[in-house]
Design a protein around this motif. Sequence first.
Motif: not given
Length: 138
Positions: A12-16, A22-31, A53-59, A79-85
Amino acid sequence: MRSARTRSPLRLRWTASAVAATAALGLLLGSGVLAVECPVRAAFGVDCPGCGGSRVIADLARGDLVAAVDHNAFAVLVLVPLALVLLVAGARLELGKARRMWPPGRWGKVVAVALGASVIAWTVLRNLPFPPFEALRA
């Protein structure tokens, strides 16, 4: 010798990698460490489908769903549900449980056209300069 059915967790290296990036980008944008101005808004003065979108991530990181929907309802509801799917589909593809990420044939085309049409509709509606559409702006 391993059988073809035995899969390594490293499979699962590509998925991981996608989750980690995504988590790193979310932390950078959200913070607020990384501030990104929308190039569409800067160039044309209108909101693109991703504006807010960056405010959505922070929220969402703070658990404030109401504020996230206020900044960009389309991102939260579509978009969030689509990304999860797509994340789950990518993992299934990497594990050999699926042949492709996107639905094949006519169904795949219908989904793609519906997504494209919804992006266009959201972009047009959120940029209309009169009520109630002014409330959709980022």
